[in-house]
Design a protein around this motif. Structure first.
Motif, PDB file in Angstrom:
ATOM      1  N   ALA A 109      -2.386  -3.599   6.358  1.00  0.00           N
ATOM      2  CA  ALA A 109      -1.805  -3.710   4.871  1.00  0.00           C
ATOM      3  C   ALA A 109      -3.025  -3.967   3.913  1.00  0.00           C
ATOM      4  O   ALA A 109      -3.331  -3.425   2.723  1.00  0.00           O
ATOM      5  CB  ALA A 109      -1.602  -5.119   4.883  1.00  0.00           C
ATOM      6  N   GLU A 110      -5.032  -3.829   4.485  1.00  0.00           N
ATOM      7  CA  GLU A 110      -5.676  -3.926   4.315  1.00  0.00           C
ATOM      8  C   GLU A 110      -5.943  -2.437   3.387  1.00  0.00           C
ATOM      9  O   GLU A 110      -6.031  -2.814   2.185  1.00  0.00           O
ATOM     10  CB  GLU A 110      -6.706  -4.475   5.193  1.00  0.00           C
ATOM     11  N   TRP A 111      -5.009  -1.702   3.989  1.00  0.00           N
ATOM     12  CA  TRP A 111      -5.410   0.086   3.449  1.00  0.00           C
ATOM     13  C   TRP A 111      -4.344   0.459   3.474  1.00  0.00           C
ATOM     14  O   TRP A 111      -3.848   1.789   3.091  1.00  0.00           O
ATOM     15  CB  TRP A 111      -6.289   1.014   4.676  1.00  0.00           C
ATOM     16  N   LYS A 112      -3.522  -0.219   2.319  1.00  0.00           N
ATOM     17  CA  LYS A 112      -2.050   0.776   2.680  1.00  0.00           C
ATOM     18  C   LYS A 112      -1.799   1.262   1.468  1.00  0.00           C
ATOM     19  O   LYS A 112      -1.355   2.282   1.669  1.00  0.00           O
ATOM     20  CB  LYS A 112      -1.242  -0.578   1.583  1.00  0.00           C
ATOM     21  N   ASP A 113      -3.185   1.682   0.084  1.00  0.00           N
ATOM     22  CA  ASP A 113      -3.874   3.098  -0.384  1.00  0.00           C
ATOM     23  C   ASP A 113      -4.878   3.847  -0.373  1.00  0.00           C
ATOM     24  O   ASP A 113      -4.491   4.327  -1.105  1.00  0.00           O
ATOM     25  CB  ASP A 113      -3.940   2.300  -2.117  1.00  0.00           C
ATOM     26  N   LYS A 114      -4.940   3.356   0.822  1.00  0.00           N
ATOM     27  CA  LYS A 114      -5.383   4.808   1.960  1.00  0.00           C
ATOM     28  C   LYS A 114      -4.623   5.069   2.748  1.00  0.00           C
ATOM     29  O   LYS A 114      -5.543   6.264   3.317  1.00  0.00           O
ATOM     30  CB  LYS A 114      -6.873   3.687   2.213  1.00  0.00           C
ATOM     31  N   ARG A 115      -3.608   5.096   3.072  1.00  0.00           N
ATOM     32  CA  ARG A 115      -3.324   5.697   4.151  1.00  0.00           C
ATOM     33  C   ARG A 115      -3.014   6.677   4.072  1.00  0.00           C
ATOM     34  O   ARG A 115      -2.228   7.125   2.942  1.00  0.00           O
ATOM     35  CB  ARG A 115      -1.461   4.843   4.562  1.00  0.00           C
ATOM     36  N   VAL A 116      -2.595   7.984   4.227  1.00  0.00           N
ATOM     37  CA  VAL A 116      -2.068   9.391   4.589  1.00  0.00           C
ATOM     38  C   VAL A 116      -0.800   9.993   4.476  1.00  0.00           C
ATOM     39  O   VAL A 116      -0.391  10.756   3.733  1.00  0.00           O
ATOM     40  CB  VAL A 116      -3.651  10.229   5.721  1.00  0.00           C
ATOM     41  N   ASN A 117       0.073   9.116   5.578  1.00  0.00           N
ATOM     42  CA  ASN A 117       0.943   9.256   5.881  1.00  0.00           C
ATOM     43  C   ASN A 117       1.597   7.769   6.230  1.00  0.00           C
ATOM     44  O   ASN A 117       1.297   7.278   6.820  1.00  0.00           O
ATOM     45  CB  ASN A 117       1.768  10.494   6.589  1.00  0.00           C
ATOM     46  N   ASP A 118       2.647   7.639   5.898  1.00  0.00           N
ATOM     47  CA  ASP A 118       3.329   6.439   5.508  1.00  0.00           C
ATOM     48  C   ASP A 118       4.189   6.009   6.765  1.00  0.00           C
ATOM     49  O   ASP A 118       3.914   4.861   7.891  1.00  0.00           O
ATOM     50  CB  ASP A 118       4.405   6.069   4.693  1.00  0.00           C
ATOM     51  N   GLY A 119       4.378   7.387   7.765  1.00  0.00           N
ATOM     52  CA  GLY A 119       4.476   7.170   9.127  1.00  0.00           C
ATOM     53  C   GLY A 119       3.413   7.297   9.988  1.00  0.00           C
ATOM     54  O   GLY A 119       3.989   7.629  11.063  1.00  0.00           O
ATOM     55  N   ARG A 120       2.417   7.259   9.858  1.00  0.00           N
ATOM     56  CA  ARG A 120       1.461   7.686  10.441  1.00  0.00           C
ATOM     57  C   ARG A 120       0.041   6.746  10.071  1.00  0.00           C
ATOM     58  O   ARG A 120       0.060   5.703   9.504  1.00  0.00           O
ATOM     59  CB  ARG A 120       0.796   8.947  10.155  1.00  0.00           C
TER      60      ARG A 120
END
Length: 196
Positions: free
Chosen positions: A66-77
């Motif tokens: 949750a801390e890095w939700k905007d830095k996630r490469v792919n929502d499923g990974r």
């Protein structure tokens, strides 16, 4: 052990620069590392940058993600565009919140459980790798005794006389080096038995 007790880990991979994988496991993080590195879709092995023990690894992993939700490469990974130091900072903060780091009772509980796994006591089957993980967690909190027992567990894992082949010998050597590092830490913290 609670149902959700386990580890949140940070992995890096030379083939995935500027990304880290942050996941959880209820087993030893090194076991999970080997599994992920063995996947045929990964060109190079993962490297364990950090792991932290949590009483609820599911909640800790969710908080980190949750801390890095905007830095996630792919929502499923579980890959994020954050630095290793940023990932470590967040996990250490979460660990401090959950465990009130340096709490003597937490350290003692980790030592008791670690010795049970190392020696196979009180109905617990021997598991030196699990013992090593518990001792390393307590040693990270500044416990000289935990550093000493981490050295003993790593030495036991490295001194397995059945190792054959270069890969197994390299693994044994890595455990022996890890043991030496823990013994040196224990000596630095004033644990006299570590000198032996």
């Amino acid at each position: 052990m609670t149902n959700n007790e386990g580890y949140v880990y940070v992995l890096t991979n030379p083939s995935l620069p500027s990304q880290v994988k942050v996941g959880r496991t209820e087993r030893d993080p090194h076991t999970r590392l080997r599994e992920l590195s063995a996947a045929t879709g990964v060109p190079t092995p993962f490297e364990l940058a950090y792991s932290a023990h949590f009483l609820d690894c599911h909640a800790a992993e969710a908080s980190a993600h949750a801390e890095w939700k905007d830095k996630r490469v792919n929502d499923g990974r579980e890959f994020f565009r954050v630095t290793v130091s940023e990932a470590l900072r967040v996990l250490r903060n979460l660990s401090a919140i959950e465990r009130q780091t340096n709490d003597p009772q937490v350290i003692e509980d980790l030592l008791i459980r670690g010795r049970q796994y190392l020696f196979g006591a009180q109905g617990v089957l021997r598991n030196p790798e699990r013992a090593l993980s518990l001792f390393e967690e307590a040693a990270a909190m500044g416990s000289a005794g935990a550093a000493y027992f981490a050295g003993r567990a790593a030495y036991k894992l490295g001194d397995d006389g059945t190792r054959q082949g270069k890969a197994q010998q390299a693994k044994a050597k890595a455990f022996m080096e890890r043991a030496l590092g823990h013994f040196q830490t224990a000596i630095g913290l004033g644990h006299a038995n570590a000198c032996a």
